[in-house]
Each structure stands twice: as structure tokens, then as C-alpha cells.
Motif scaffolding. Structure first.
Motif, PDB file in Angstrom:
ATOM      1  N   THR A  40      11.818 -76.802  70.302  1.00 56.17           N
ATOM      2  CA  THR A  40      12.575 -76.333  71.468  1.00 56.17           C
ATOM      3  C   THR A  40      11.616 -75.900  72.578  1.00 56.17           C
ATOM      4  OG1 THR A  40      12.640 -74.031  70.710  1.00 56.17           O
ATOM      5  CG2 THR A  40      14.412 -75.480  69.961  1.00 56.17           C
ATOM      6  N   ARG A  42      11.794 -77.268  75.729  1.00 55.59           N
ATOM      7  CA  ARG A  42      11.640 -78.290  76.762  1.00 55.59           C
ATOM      8  C   ARG A  42      12.818 -78.343  77.730  1.00 55.59           C
ATOM      9  NH1 ARG A  42       9.882 -82.956  72.738  1.00 55.59           N
ATOM     10  NH2 ARG A  42      11.507 -81.824  71.648  1.00 55.59           N
ATOM     11  N   ALA A  43      14.000 -77.950  77.246  1.00 55.68           N
ATOM     12  CA  ALA A  43      15.195 -78.087  78.081  1.00 55.68           C
ATOM     13  C   ALA A  43      15.200 -77.074  79.216  1.00 55.68           C
ATOM     14  CB  ALA A  43      16.456 -77.917  77.239  1.00 55.68           C
ATOM     15  N   ARG A  44      15.755 -77.501  80.317  1.00 59.26           N
ATOM     16  CA  ARG A  44      16.004 -76.603  81.438  1.00 59.26           C
ATOM     17  C   ARG A  44      17.384 -75.986  81.202  1.00 59.26           C
ATOM     18  NH1 ARG A  44      13.268 -73.988  85.129  1.00 59.26           N
ATOM     19  NH2 ARG A  44      14.724 -73.240  86.669  1.00 59.26           N
ATOM     20  N   VAL A  45      17.456 -74.661  81.083  1.00 56.63           N
ATOM     21  CA  VAL A  45      18.733 -74.018  80.755  1.00 56.63           C
ATOM     22  C   VAL A  45      19.314 -73.378  82.018  1.00 56.63           C
ATOM     23  CG1 VAL A  45      19.908 -72.425  79.207  1.00 56.63           C
ATOM     24  CG2 VAL A  45      17.811 -73.563  78.456  1.00 56.63           C
ATOM     25  N   SER A 129      19.456 -73.708  71.579  1.00 52.09           N
ATOM     26  CA  SER A 129      18.224 -74.164  70.916  1.00 52.09           C
ATOM     27  C   SER A 129      18.433 -75.485  70.183  1.00 52.09           C
ATOM     28  CB  SER A 129      17.735 -73.109  69.919  1.00 52.09           C
ATOM     29  OG  SER A 129      17.202 -72.003  70.611  1.00 52.09           O
ATOM     30  N   ASP A 132      18.532 -78.190  72.720  1.00 54.83           N
ATOM     31  CA  ASP A 132      17.163 -78.335  73.204  1.00 54.83           C
ATOM     32  C   ASP A 132      16.351 -79.190  72.215  1.00 54.83           C
ATOM     33  OD1 ASP A 132      14.601 -77.961  74.154  1.00 54.83           O
ATOM     34  OD2 ASP A 132      14.752 -75.782  74.365  1.00 54.83           O
ATOM     35  N   CYS A 136      17.944 -82.611  74.681  1.00 52.52           N
ATOM     36  CA  CYS A 136      18.626 -82.456  75.964  1.00 52.52           C
ATOM     37  C   CYS A 136      17.607 -82.008  77.014  1.00 52.52           C
ATOM     38  CB  CYS A 136      19.751 -81.432  75.874  1.00 52.52           C
ATOM     39  SG  CYS A 136      21.171 -82.025  74.945  1.00 52.52           S
ATOM     40  N   ASP A 137      17.626 -82.657  78.176  1.00 53.79           N
ATOM     41  CA  ASP A 137      16.724 -82.269  79.258  1.00 53.79           C
ATOM     42  C   ASP A 137      17.267 -81.053  79.997  1.00 53.79           C
ATOM     43  OD1 ASP A 137      14.887 -84.643  79.099  1.00 53.79           O
ATOM     44  OD2 ASP A 137      16.801 -85.662  79.455  1.00 53.79           O
ATOM     45  N   VAL A 139      20.449 -78.042  79.760  1.00 49.35           N
ATOM     46  CA  VAL A 139      21.579 -77.436  79.042  1.00 49.35           C
ATOM     47  C   VAL A 139      22.302 -76.512  80.008  1.00 49.35           C
ATOM     48  CG1 VAL A 139      22.348 -76.013  77.109  1.00 49.35           C
ATOM     49  CG2 VAL A 139      20.389 -77.556  76.816  1.00 49.35           C
TER      50      VAL A 139
END
Ligand code: GDP
Ligand code: MG
Lengths: 316, 143
Positions: A40, A42-45, A129, A132, A136-137, A139
Motif C-alpha cells: 500500500t 501508492r494510491a491517492r486518497v 488499504s 490501494d 487503485c491509483d 481512492v
């Protein structure tokens, strides 16, 4: 193949089942999450909050479309309230997003608060998480939107979008709800309605009053989410927030997020242990009866329980 | 001090309307009744394709899918939803429904694997009792 391997290979059913177990707070699921954790980060939340009916779900639907258009994989966590009377919930945010239901690049999960305050469920960060780790890029996290004490979303996301609507004289409301403090980007949705420009001016004015020099400018975006108008401007504003906070600010936010999550997990675990300690001693009611009848006192009982818990923790 | 949430698994049920008819009153009443019974109800709204319903059922990890079909297309829609669920590895999710279904069609749907059909006039209490009797044991037994 373990469930973790299945999830990392993109198996939606496996991921959805782990999310369920996380939502049910099964200790085995938390243990599995540990194995996912290295995957985890990496995703932009992006959090989306604002009053019920402001258009959060519709905005999320529009954001999904934009990010998919840019080739990004999108996860959504949409939180609705659990009824304190029945324990049930109607999870209806998806209705506005169903056109993306069969898109393999979109995973939407609805959660109920299950008694947790602050606009999110206890499991929200964990479900994020999983998304992610699945790759997913972006979230998107939609909060309950009760307006007040929705500060959790700020601690749980990289960028917080606050959705408001024109009219209602809700300028004052917004301040009361502390909504301006948590906004990284402000949206005036339903700009097809009268008063949108006034709402923007009022918000600008309030932001000026509030923010001293040096504070980051909060952008205000007008949207008509129902028609997709203004969504590209919103994506651009979110992007600018990402770029501007990529350095020290971003690390600070990441640290705050980790700290909040850690504190919450410890609190949750301690509450669990405490409940067990009460049960061992015949239930909190029995303890309280003894205290109320002055057979014992709360200070001594609390001290004894804490001391027992601490020595028990050593033994384990 | 054991809270119910700790000992009783929270059931999740999808309520949706496949097909073209626009009558969602019944579906909403059932969704409300199920949430009043303490379940988490994922409501998808109108005009869902079988694929949308199956994809949603998987992502939401529901224990059962309830379909409201008033259009007369039950003999095609139920099997289509169940086929879409199987295709996504979710053939074990129970499918039930309500709406206008002629008696002659009930055995056909049962043979297709539809777990229950609630005809107009069924009380929501009867539906909840069915969920407790049929859906809950499967959800609790799940590994
Ligand atoms: N007029 C108008 N209505 C909108 C707009 N965006 C959303 N809505 C409507 O506002 C209602 C609430 O939207 P929803 O996204 O569910 O709000 P939420 O409760 O904040 O998630 C729905 O009926 C939407 O169709 C908009 O830009 N203009
Ligand atoms: Mg919503």
C-alpha cells in the motif's frame, strides 16, 4: 493460493470478502492486512464530505468518470449511517455511481458506520488499504455527511474536498460545522441554482478572514455534478493540491495519518481488552453495583483492572 | 456486556431492480424493512442490468440478492442474474425476489435455483423470517 495472493492478483471476490471481515473486525483479517500493508501507499486518497444531499455521491460519480478517462484505476468507499435503533443501514450512495458498476477499473464498496462517529466507519482506512494494495491509483472516500465532526476524513485522506451548495444561508452553518478548516478544495455544487456566485464570494470572504498569510490558498470550484460541469476543474484543483503538498506538507500529512490510525487501533484494542476484563469480573453492571453500594470504590477497581491487564500483557 | 454486533454476524443484502419497469416502491419498502431488521442493505436503484447487479453483489460481498421484478420478465431476468453471478465466481450468493409472478412460473424459477419468491401481499416480517431461517445460517457458516 492464499487470499492475500488472490487479492494481489486482482481477485475482486477475495478482496470484497477480506473487506467484510475487516468491517466485522475479525482478528484474522487484521493479520492478513499486515501482509498487504507493504503493497500500500501508492494510491491517492481523496475524501469527499459535505452535508447530506449536497451532491457528494454525484461528485464522486463524476470524478470516477474523469479519472477513468485518464486511464486510472479507481476505488470508492462510500459510508452511510447505521441506525442506532435497529443496527441496520441503507447503503444508497452507489445509486449515483452504478453506470461504473461493470467497469473492471472501478471497485465501489459501501460501508455503514456501525456506531462509529466522525463520518467514517472504523474499517474505512483498512478498506482503503485493500483497494490501494489492489492497485487503485485513486481512492475516493465519501463520508456520511452529517456536517459536524467529520474531521476523521482529513486524517484519513491526502486531499479533502468539501461539497457545499448555494443558498440556504449556510455560510454561517459552514463555519459552525468547522467545514472550512478541513477543506483542501471547496466545491459549490448545484451551480445551476441561483446564488452560486454569491456562495463563492461568501466562501472566499470567509477564507480570507480565516487564513493568515502563509496558509495555503483553498481553491473554490463551481460544479453542476449532475451534468458533469466543472468536474475537470475539480480534478485540476485536486491535482494542484497534490503537487503543492507533495514535499514536506505531504510527509507531514502522511505522518498525521499514520499517527491517527495507530492511535485508533490501539484504542480499539484496549477497549476490547477492557470489555473482556469486565466480563471476567462478572460484567460492568456487577462492578458498578458494588461501587454504587460503596462496597468498593471506582479508583481501586480501575487500578486493579489496569494492573491486572498490564501484568497479563507481560505474560503473553 | 457482549454487544449483539459481536455475536451476531451483520448480514448484507442487495436490493435491486433489474430491467426496464420503473416501479421501485416495492423494492424501497423491502429495503427499508430489511434495514429495520438490522441488515445492511445495498440499494442499487432502478434499471440495473444482470451484469451490474452481479458485479455489485461481488464488490459489496452481500449474502443475498433480492430482485423486484414487476415487468413480467422474471423468467429471463432471474436466470440472467444467476448466470452473471456464477460467471464472477459468486454462484453461492442466494437470489430471491418479489413481484408479479404467476403460480405456474414458481416451479420453473425454483428449478433454476431461485431461493424464494415473495408474492404481492407477503408481509415484510415473512421476508425477514426467511432471511433469518435461510440466509443467516449460510452467512454464519461462511469461512
Ligand atoms: N440541481 C442539481 N442537483 C444535483 C446536482 N448534483 C447532485 N444533484 C442532486 O442532488 C441530490 C443529492 O445528490 P447526492 O449525490 O446523492 O448527494 P449526497 O447525499 O451528498 O451524496 C440528487 O437528487 C442529485 O441528483 C447539481 O449539480 N445540480
Ligand atoms: Mg451520498
Amino acid at each position: 493460493m492464499s487470499r492475500i495472493d488472490e487479492i494481489l492478483a486482482g481477485n475482486e471476490r477475495a478482496a470484497a470478502r477480506l473487506m467484510r471481515d475487516l468491517d466485522d473486525r475479525l482478528p484474522s483479517a487484521i493479520a492478513e492486512l499486515r501482509l498487504l500493508y507493504p503493497h500500500t501507499g501508492r494510491a491517492r486518497v481523496i475524501g469527499v464530505t459535505g452535508n447530506p444531499g449536497a451532491g457528494k455521491s454525484t461528485v464522486v460519480d463524476g470524478l470516477i468518470e474523469r479519472y477513468r478517462g485518464a486511464g486510472k484505476r479507481v476505488g470508492v468507499v462510500a459510508v452511510d449511517p447505521t441506525s442506532p435503533f435497529t443496527g441496520g443501514a441503507i447503503l444508497g450512495d452507489r445509486i449515483r455511481m452504478q453506470r461504473h458498476a461493470t467497469d473492471p477499473g472501478v471497485f465501489i464498496r459501501s460501508l455503514a458506520t456501525r456506531g462509529h462517529l466522525g463520518g467514517l466507519s472504523r474499517s474505512t482506512c483498512d478498506v482503503v488499504s485493500v483497494l490501494d494494495a489492489m492497485g487503485c491509483d485513486v481512492v475516493l472516500v465519501e463520508t456520511v455527511g452529517v456536517g459536524q465532526d467529520e474531521i476523521d476524513v482529513m486524517a484519513a485522506t491526502d486531499t479533502t474536498v468539501v461539497v457545499t451548495v448555494p443558498g440556504l444561508g449556510d455560510d454561517i452553518q459552514a463555519i459552525k460545522a468547522g467545514i472550512l478548516e478541513i477543506a483542501d478544495v471547496l466545491v459549490v455544487n448545484k451551480a445551476d441554482r441561483e446564488g452560486a456566485d454569491r456562495a463563492v464570494r461568501d466562501l472566499l470572504h470567509m477564507l480570507e478572514l480565516r487564513h493568515g498569510s502563509g496558509a495555503r490558498e483553498v481553491e473554490i470550484v463551481k460544479t453542476i455534478a449532475l451534468r458533469g460541469d466543472g468536474l475537470e476543474l475539480l480534478v485540476a484543483a485536486i491535482d494542484r493540491h497534490r503537487v503543492e503538498t507533495a514535499g514536506a506538507d505531504g510527509r507531514e500529512r502522511g505522518r498525521r495519518r499514520a499517527a491517527a490510525q495507530l492511535a485508533e487501533l490501539i484504542e480499539e484494542g484496549l477497549a476490547e481488552v477492557t470489555r473482556a476484563a469486565f466480563v471476567e469480573r462478572g460484567g460492568i453492571d456487577a462492578l458498578a453495583d458494588d461501587i454504587a453500594a460503596r462496597r468498593t470504590d471506582p479508583y481501586g477497581v480501575a487500578h486493579e483492572i489496569i494492573a491486572a491487564l498490564l501484568s497479563g500483557a507481560h505474560r503473553r | 456486556m457482549t454487544s449483539p454486533a459481536r455475536t451476531v454476524k451483520k448480514l448484507r443484502i442487495l436490493v435491486g431492480k433489474p430491467g426496464l419497469d420503473g416501479h421501485d416502491r416495492g423494492a424501497k419498502v423491502v429495503a427499508r424493512a430489511l434495514s429495520d431488521a438490522g441488515y445492511e442493505v445495498v440499494y442499487t436503484g432502478l434499471h440495473q442490468t444482470p451484469e451490474m447487479i452481479a458485479a455489485t453483489a461481488v464488490q459489496e460481498d452481500v449474502d443475498a440478492v433480492g430482485l423486484s421484478i414487476m415487468s413480467g420478465a422474471h423468467l429471463t431476468l432471474f436466470p440472467a442474474v444467476m448466470a452473471a453471478l456464477r460467471e464472477r465466481g459468486a454462484g453461492d450468493v442466494l437470489v430471491f425476489g418479489g413481484g408479479i409472478v404467476p403460480d405456474d412460473d414458481l416451479p420453473v424459477l425454483a428449478a433454476q435455483g431461485v431461493a424464494a419468491i415473495f408474492k404481492p401481499g407477503t408481509t415484510t416480517q415473512e421476508i425477514v423470517e426467511w432471511v433469518e431461517r435461510v440466509v443467516r445460517p449460510r452467512a454464519e457458516a461462511r469461512v
